[in-house]
Each structure stands twice: as C-alpha cells, then as structure tokens.
Write a protein that holds these residues in place. Structure first.
Motif, short mmCIF file in Angstrom:
data_model
loop_
_atom_site.label_atom_id
_atom_site.label_comp_id
_atom_site.label_asym_id
_atom_site.label_seq_id
_atom_site.Cartn_x
_atom_site.Cartn_y
_atom_site.Cartn_z
N ALA A 160 0.84 -1.20 0.00
CA ALA A 160 0.00 0.00 0.00
C ALA A 160 0.87 1.25 0.00
CB ALA A 160 -0.92 0.00 1.22
N THR A 161 0.47 2.24 -0.79
CA THR A 161 1.23 3.47 -0.88
C THR A 161 0.28 4.65 -0.96
OG1 THR A 161 3.08 4.55 -2.04
CG2 THR A 161 1.43 3.44 -3.41
N THR A 162 0.82 5.84 -1.19
CA THR A 162 0.01 7.05 -1.15
C THR A 162 0.09 7.83 -2.45
OG1 THR A 162 1.82 8.42 -0.30
CG2 THR A 162 0.46 7.25 1.33
N TYR A 163 -0.89 8.68 -2.65
CA TYR A 163 -0.88 9.56 -3.81
C TYR A 163 0.31 10.51 -3.77
CZ TYR A 163 -2.22 13.23 -7.09
OH TYR A 163 -2.22 14.13 -8.11
N ALA A 164 0.69 10.95 -2.57
CA ALA A 164 1.83 11.85 -2.44
C ALA A 164 3.10 11.21 -3.00
CB ALA A 164 2.03 12.25 -0.97
N LYS A 165 3.30 9.93 -2.74
CA LYS A 165 4.48 9.24 -3.25
C LYS A 165 4.40 9.07 -4.77
CE LYS A 165 5.57 6.77 1.03
NZ LYS A 165 5.69 5.44 1.71
N LEU A 166 3.20 8.79 -5.26
CA LEU A 166 3.02 8.68 -6.71
C LEU A 166 3.34 10.01 -7.37
CD1 LEU A 166 0.06 7.00 -8.57
CD2 LEU A 166 0.75 9.32 -9.14
N LEU A 167 2.83 11.09 -6.81
CA LEU A 167 3.07 12.42 -7.37
C LEU A 167 4.55 12.77 -7.36
CD1 LEU A 167 2.17 15.19 -8.41
CD2 LEU A 167 1.75 15.86 -6.03
N HIS A 168 5.21 12.48 -6.26
CA HIS A 168 6.65 12.79 -6.17
C HIS A 168 7.43 12.06 -7.25
CE1 HIS A 168 10.58 13.66 -4.49
NE2 HIS A 168 10.87 12.36 -4.56
N GLN A 169 7.13 10.78 -7.42
CA GLN A 169 7.85 10.01 -8.44
C GLN A 169 7.51 10.51 -9.84
OE1 GLN A 169 8.24 5.87 -7.55
NE2 GLN A 169 8.54 5.29 -9.70
N ALA A 170 6.27 10.93 -10.04
CA ALA A 170 5.86 11.45 -11.35
C ALA A 170 6.64 12.72 -11.70
CB ALA A 170 4.36 11.73 -11.37
N THR A 171 6.85 13.59 -10.74
CA THR A 171 7.57 14.83 -11.01
C THR A 171 9.05 14.58 -11.29
OG1 THR A 171 7.99 15.23 -8.65
CG2 THR A 171 5.99 16.18 -9.61
N GLU A 172 9.57 13.43 -10.84
CA GLU A 172 10.97 13.09 -11.06
C GLU A 172 11.17 12.32 -12.37
OE1 GLU A 172 13.65 13.86 -9.00
OE2 GLU A 172 12.18 15.17 -8.04
N ALA A 173 10.09 11.86 -12.98
CA ALA A 173 10.18 11.02 -14.18
C ALA A 173 10.30 11.86 -15.45
CB ALA A 173 8.96 10.11 -14.27
N PHE A 200 3.06 1.79 -10.19
CA PHE A 200 1.95 2.05 -9.27
C PHE A 200 0.69 1.39 -9.81
CE2 PHE A 200 4.90 5.42 -8.25
CZ PHE A 200 4.79 5.55 -6.87
N LEU A 201 -0.06 0.80 -8.89
CA LEU A 201 -1.29 0.11 -9.24
C LEU A 201 -2.47 0.82 -8.60
CD1 LEU A 201 -2.53 -2.56 -10.52
CD2 LEU A 201 -2.44 -3.48 -8.20
N ILE A 202 -3.50 1.09 -9.39
CA ILE A 202 -4.74 1.65 -8.88
C ILE A 202 -5.78 0.54 -8.85
CG2 ILE A 202 -6.54 3.40 -9.16
CD1 ILE A 202 -4.60 4.90 -11.01
N THR A 203 -6.27 0.21 -7.66
CA THR A 203 -7.36 -0.76 -7.57
C THR A 203 -8.67 -0.02 -7.41
OG1 THR A 203 -7.10 -1.00 -5.17
CG2 THR A 203 -5.88 -2.55 -6.57
N ILE A 204 -9.66 -0.41 -8.20
CA ILE A 204 -10.95 0.26 -8.25
C ILE A 204 -12.06 -0.79 -8.10
CG2 ILE A 204 -12.42 1.79 -9.64
CD1 ILE A 204 -9.80 2.49 -11.21
N PRO A 205 -13.10 -0.51 -7.35
CA PRO A 205 -14.18 -1.50 -7.21
C PRO A 205 -14.75 -1.91 -8.57
CG PRO A 205 -14.46 0.27 -5.63
CD PRO A 205 -13.36 0.70 -6.55
#
Length: 302
Positions: A31-44, A290-295
């Motif tokens: 499990a991870t957070t949107y903040a971590k996803l965003l940080h990695q996105a800005t570095e990519a 990153f994986l997004i799980t959705i109902p």
C-alpha cells in the motif's frame, strides 16, 4: 435491554469499514500514497497512465495528477494521449492555444465518443495553463490497414502519411507476452467462430490474422512512443494517457521507448478493477510502478 441493543447497533454501524473509491499500491502490492506517486511522477521523464477507458476514477485521477504535476513543474509539463491521432495535431494545438472553440475542435478532430465527459476537462486545463498537448496515436486508418494486410502495407503510403506514424521499417517482437496474449485470444476467437467476417479475408489464415492484429497494436505502441520522444526535452515530465493494455507489464509503449532511450526515467501506472480494493490479487503484481485498484462495480462513463 432495548437501550443496550440500540447502543450495540450504533457501535456496529460506527465501525463499519469505509468504502474507498480506489487504493494505490506499489508494483509489489505494498500500500502506498498519492503523495508518493506524485513525487515520483515529477521526477520522471515520462509517465504512462494506463487507464480503463470507461472508468470515472481513472479520469478523475488523471485530471488531479495533471493539475498537481503542473503545480510542481510549471512550464515543464507536456501532455500526450492515445485519444488523439497524429493527423489531428493541428486541430488539437489550435484548441489548446485558444485559436478555436470546442465546437470547432469537434468538427476538426476525430474525438472519442466520451471526450466531453472524460478528456475535455484535461484538455481544457491544458488550454487554461498553456500546456503543450501532443496527439500521439497512429491514425486509425493505418492501424486498420496493418490489421488487415500486415506491416508491409505501410510501405505503399505517401511520404506525408508516413510522417504520421513511427519510422519504418518497424520492429515488432510478437513473442512479447502482451502481443502473444492478443494472438492467442484472436486464435481462440477464430476457432470458436466469433471473429468478424468483415475484418477478415479468405486469403489469410487465422494465424495470419491474429498476428496482424497484434502488429496493429504494435504500430499504435510504436507511434505513441515515437511522438512522446519527439516532443520530450530534458527536465520535462511528459504525462501520457493511454489504455492500460498499451503500457502494463512494462511492455507496449514502454518497450519501444526503451529501444530508443534505455536510460529514460519512465514511470507507469496501471488500473485494475477488483472485488476488494484492499486486497489486490497476486496476479496484479508487477503490472506497473503504481497500481490503482478500483471496485469492479464502479459506475462507468459509458
């Protein structure tokens, strides 16, 4: 006694688990957070957002990520999307630059039926913020040509037409798991008699048609990768929206990007629908960074 039962009912109701619309995980299903996803996105250098085309959570998250990367890297964000074909670049650019209206865009470009609900918010944000938006997908007429006749059919195109697709000759590795799965799927469909006769010809065997179907997918992947690289500069983040199949398992677009620039910092996002967003299945490992799980019963946009 009644008061006790009532109190117990209230307690049970108050401790009912939340019903989140999505959860985020790493490639190892941690499990991870949107903040971590965003940080990695800005570095990519390149972010490939693999969406489910009719899923509102995907489209909402795409818009939020666009806004947040723009805030973090104002002036260094470029957008691109499978949903716009390369021969519609002028129409898209004119709209982004406020030279035309939404009504004119609809008449000048081949917009997807769900454009207004799902992609217009991002396009309008790009217009407001003056963010370059690149049409990356191969014109559908050429993908259809490959599906019916194979890659050699592209050799007959005019020089102008060839500028709208990845450079030829195109290398396609049909042993890649994603393409092989498509071939297997098409082969099973042909054996069960479920293929569309309007898309087949008597001179082609089922295996030929299945392979060409995968090659048509490859020309899309290669073209998207090519136009991403053509429009990316050092220090920028190129945020690209595409169907999940085009980038999951680090294949498709990723494979073609790696062929040209092995050191490119690529981040991928994959979207899956699951019964319980808190319990992704083991089969969802390593689909993306990153994986997004959705109902699975999430409301659809179409």
């Amino acid at each position: 006694m009644r008061l006790t039962l009532f109190a117990l009912c209230l307690m049970a109701f108050s401790f009912r688990p939340d019903k989140p619309a999505y959860r985020l995980y790493t490639s190892t299903l941690k499990a991870t957070t949107y903040a971590k996803l965003l940080h990695q996105a800005t570095e990519a250098d390149v972010v490939l957002f693999g969406e489910l085309h009719n899923n509102p959570i995907c489209h909402w998250l795409e818009l939020q990520l666009t806004k947040d990367v723009q805030t973090a890297k104002k002036g260094s964000l470029v957008l691109g999307a499978e949903m716009f074909e390369t021969d519609n670049q002028t129409a898209l650019s004119d709209y982004i630059q406020a030279k035309t209206t939404a009504k004119e865009l609809a008449t000048q470009a081949r917009l997807w039926p769900n454009f207004t609900t799902d992609y217009k918010p991002i396009t309008d944000f790009a217009r407001e913020q003056h963010i370059p938006f690149i049409a990356t997908n191969v014109p559908r007429v050429y993908a259809r040509l490959v599906s019916r006749q194979g890659l050699s059919a592209l050799d007959t195109l005019s020089a102008d037409a060839k500028r709208q697709i990845a450079p030829l000759p195109l290398t396609v590795d049909l042993t890649l798991p994603g393409y092989q799965a498509m071939i297997d799927m098409m082969g099973n469909a042909s054996h069960s008699g479920t293929t569309n006769p309007q898309t087949t010809t008597s001179s082609k065997t089922p295996s030929d048609m299945a392979a060409n179907f995968a090659r048509a997918q490859a020309i899309k992947d290669a073209t998207m990768a090519y136009f991403i690289l053509q429009n990316h500069q050092s220090g920028q983040t190129f945020l690209h929206f595409n169907g999940d199949y085009h980038s999951k398992n680090f294949e498709g677009i990723v494979w073609y990007l790696r062929q040209k620039q092995p050191d490119l910092k690529i981040m991928t996002i994959s979207s899956v629908e699951v019964l319980d967003v808190n319990k992704p299945a083991a089969e969802n490992q390593n689909l993306a960074d990153f994986l997004i799980t959705i109902p699975v019963d999430m409301t659809k946009t179409y």
